[in-house]
Write an enzyme that holds these catalytic residues in place. Sequence first.
Site, PDB file in Angstrom:
ATOM      1  N   CYS A  54     -28.459   2.370  56.594  1.00  0.00           N
ATOM      2  CA  CYS A  54     -27.559   2.155  55.452  1.00  0.00           C
ATOM      3  C   CYS A  54     -26.440   3.191  55.443  1.00  0.00           C
ATOM      4  O   CYS A  54     -25.288   2.873  55.137  1.00  0.00           O
ATOM      5  CB  CYS A  54     -28.326   2.235  54.135  1.00  0.00           C
ATOM      6  SG  CYS A  54     -29.596   0.992  53.998  1.00  0.00           S
ATOM      7  N   ARG A  72     -30.395  -6.982  54.033  1.00  0.00           N
ATOM      8  CA  ARG A  72     -28.946  -6.789  54.197  1.00  0.00           C
ATOM      9  C   ARG A  72     -28.262  -8.146  54.082  1.00  0.00           C
ATOM     10  O   ARG A  72     -28.129  -8.866  55.073  1.00  0.00           O
ATOM     11  CB  ARG A  72     -28.646  -6.145  55.563  1.00  0.00           C
ATOM     12  CG  ARG A  72     -29.307  -4.809  55.738  1.00  0.00           C
ATOM     13  CD  ARG A  72     -28.991  -4.149  57.063  1.00  0.00           C
ATOM     14  NE  ARG A  72     -29.989  -3.120  57.314  1.00  0.00           N
ATOM     15  CZ  ARG A  72     -29.945  -1.892  56.794  1.00  0.00           C
ATOM     16  NH1 ARG A  72     -28.955  -1.532  56.025  1.00  0.00           N
ATOM     17  NH2 ARG A  72     -30.904  -1.028  57.051  1.00  0.00           N
TER      18      ARG A  72
HETATM   19  C1  BEZ Z   1     -32.291   2.201  57.012  1.00  0.00           C
HETATM   20  O1  BEZ Z   1     -32.302   3.065  57.858  1.00  0.00           O
HETATM   21  O2  BEZ Z   1     -31.271   1.934  56.372  1.00  0.00           O
HETATM   22  C2  BEZ Z   1     -33.528   1.401  56.775  1.00  0.00           C
HETATM   23  C3  BEZ Z   1     -34.352   1.138  57.847  1.00  0.00           C
HETATM   24  C4  BEZ Z   1     -35.518   0.428  57.628  1.00  0.00           C
HETATM   25  C5  BEZ Z   1     -35.840   0.004  56.348  1.00  0.00           C
HETATM   26  C6  BEZ Z   1     -34.966   0.253  55.284  1.00  0.00           C
HETATM   27  C7  BEZ Z   1     -33.814   0.960  55.504  1.00  0.00           C
END
Ligand code: BEZ
Length: 234
Positions: free
Chosen positions: A52, A135
């Site tokens: 994110c 997402r």
């Molecule tokens: C992230 O790094 O944004 C992420 C990765 C796995 C699950 C949720 C967020």
Amino acid sequence: MEQKEITPMPRIGEKAPSFKAVTTQGDINFPKDYEGKWVILFSHPADFTPVCTSEFMTFAKMEKQFEEANCKLVGLSVDGLYSHIAWLRTIKEKIEYKGMKNIEVKFPLIEDITMDVATKYGMMMPGESNTKAVRAVFFIDPKGIIRAIIYYPLSLGRNFDELYRALIAMQTADEFGIATPADWTPGDDVIISPAGTCGGAKERMEDSELDCKDWFFCTKKLDKDTVLKKILKK
Ligand code: BEZ
């Protein structure tokens, strides 16, 4: 057993569901506040997570480019406002990634602890996570109509050049009454909708301005400057 109420997911061609929300840029009334503009409403799983963070830095870096195409960005996660503020401050103060640093996220990030907005927009997918939004990306046009929806799982960072390409392609289709072929970018030939009559098919095949592979598959030139002049306000 108690039945969980299922909220239907919004679909392409429908009015974007309305909501009022608190964001990192103040309160918003959606989509009313954005009338006359395109909006990309996107969800992300959680603040202070690496994928994110890379996405927010990339989107913030490209915000001006989207603005020039009359498009506002609005983010959402099921975190609270203070978490959002702390995360965005950390990004600006501490995170350096792929040559990006001191990145200030100026577009609104919605707090959605209640998951009301995420549920309305079908951003919660229990098969993926009960506590984090996937997402999701909603393209909403200046009349508040959903024009495209893209979903990615938690582990997959989005390609923001593709989101920009999709936005410009939809705006070009609207402005010039054409369709865009696979991998189209401005300057490439565009597609004329197939003829609906036998006479129309014959005319298409005889039109010297068109390049017809067959009666149902005709393209024409549309130069890059013509497209960009119409779409971008600089
Ligand atoms: C992230 O790094 O944004 C992420 C990765 C796995 C699950 C949720 C967020």
